[in-house]
Design an enzyme around this catalytic site. Structure first.
Site: not given
Length: 375
Positions: A348, A352
């Protein structure tokens, strides 16, 4: 008369940034005469098993450390007299070929592997050979009267350390999809029919590899890794893909390189070559580095969906589950289709949810239309 000076064999940095290694097996014993560059000890790094050769020909005087010992880089592993100080030419002595888990079982049973006839490729000693030689029932069938303590050693130890590091350091997000695999099943069936007698079977894995390579080319922000200490993101120029491979000793992830240059049949051939080397225990550290994404085909074990862990130093891991028939709506009418479970987990810090969705969609599209990867 002074004793001749001894030559020391030290643990060199056999892998990038190696700090330590575990002694897996000694291939020689004190008193053996060996040739220069003959493998004398097997060590396990955080990447792979590595055979370390003798620096010179001569007589082995001392083997330092037993299997399972963790030694730091630069530590002395062996002392020996050079051939100039020994009588007669060195003779080559070699130990039997066997996996570390087989050697551990042999040690438990008190079996000398040199006395066991190996039934594996090139005379490799298998676990069942050891069991048969010892006259004991297979380990899985043997009754357990008490708890057994098993040292965490070898590849299993390295896997445990790597997974723990990845879990601690890589915050991940994941996406799950069900992919209509009708065209994929058809394409694989056609390619299997074209295989000549004796060729390896054509699996789904080459299709999966090509689909991920296409996605890496269309979404290059997944083809790299993050160095948080330097605040840098490195984007790779080639699509190097790790292939999670289960062995009797644990998980190994060899790397298939520059996949974007390969046709589907070439991917299949390279996979056969690479995985054959894994099964034969012939991969080294160079075969296990440089990937940005790993593929795990847990469908080969009957699993549908899973949550794979993103490996440290990679951007994502792609899991493919077992293709199974399911009832799905098609033009408002229920229809039975072969469905492929797809899971993608990503770092992450690099990407995204929106980017993950696009990356996953490209992989899914290439699986739904296998010809798309060649256009």
């Amino acid at each position: 008369m002074n004793d001749p000076p001894l030559v020391e064999l030290r643990l060199a940095d056999v892998g990038e940034g190696l700090a330590e290694a575990e002694i897996v097996e000694w291939l020689v014993r004190p008193g053996d005469l060996v040739n220069a560059d003959q493998a004398v000890v097997v060590v396990m790094t955080d990447k792979a098993s590595v055979e370390i050769p003798a620096p010179v020909g001569g007589r082995v005087c001392e083997c330092i450390g037993t299997p399972g010992t963790i030694v730091p880089t630069g530590a002395v592993l062996m002392r020996m007299e050079s051939a100039a100080a020994t009588e007669g030419p060195p003779r080559r002595t070699t130990g039997p070929q066997a996996a570390p888990s087989t050697r551990r079982r042999a040690a438990e049973l008190g079996v000398d592997l040199r006395a066991v006839a190996g039934s594996g490729p090139d005379g490799r000693v298998l676990l069942e050979d050891v069991e048969r030689h010892a006259g004991s029932p297979p380990a899985a069938a043997a009754g357990a009267a008490a708890d057994t303590v098993v040292p965490l050693r070898g590849l299993r130890r390295q896997t445990a350390l790597a997974v723990a590091q990845a879990w601690r350091t890589t915050p991940a997000i994941a996406e799950f999809r069900d992919v209509d695999a009708s065209e994929l099943v058809r394409a694989r069936r056609e390619l299997r029919a074209q295989r000549a007698e004796g060729d390896p079977p054509f699996t789904y894995l080459p299709f999966f590899v090509r689909a991920v390579a296409v996605a890496l080319q269309r979404h290059p922000h997944f083809n790299g890794f993050l160095d948080l200490e330097r605040s840098e993101i490195t984007r790779r120029s080639a699509c190097n893909i790790g292939i999670a491979t289960a062995t009797e000793d644990g998980l190994i992830v060899p790397v298939l390189r520059a996949v974007e240059r390969l046709e589907l049949t070439e991917i299949a051939a390279e996979l056969d070559r690479l995985l054959s080397r894994v099964r034969a225990g012939r991969v080294g550290p160079a075969d296990l580095t440089g990937s940005s994404v790993t593929i795990t085909n847990f469908g080969s074990y009957g699993t549908e969906f899973g949550v794979p862990i993103v490996r440290a130093g990679e951007a994502a891991i792609v899991g493919f589950g077992r293709i199974r028939d399911a009832v799905v709506p098609r033009d408002g009418v229920p229809a039975v289709r072969p469905m492929l479970p797809l899971t993608v987990a990503a770092d992450h810090r690099l990407n995204d949810g929106r980017e993950l969705a696009a990356f996953t969609a490209t992989i899914a599209a290439c699986c739904e239309d296998p010809a798309a990867g060649s256009r």
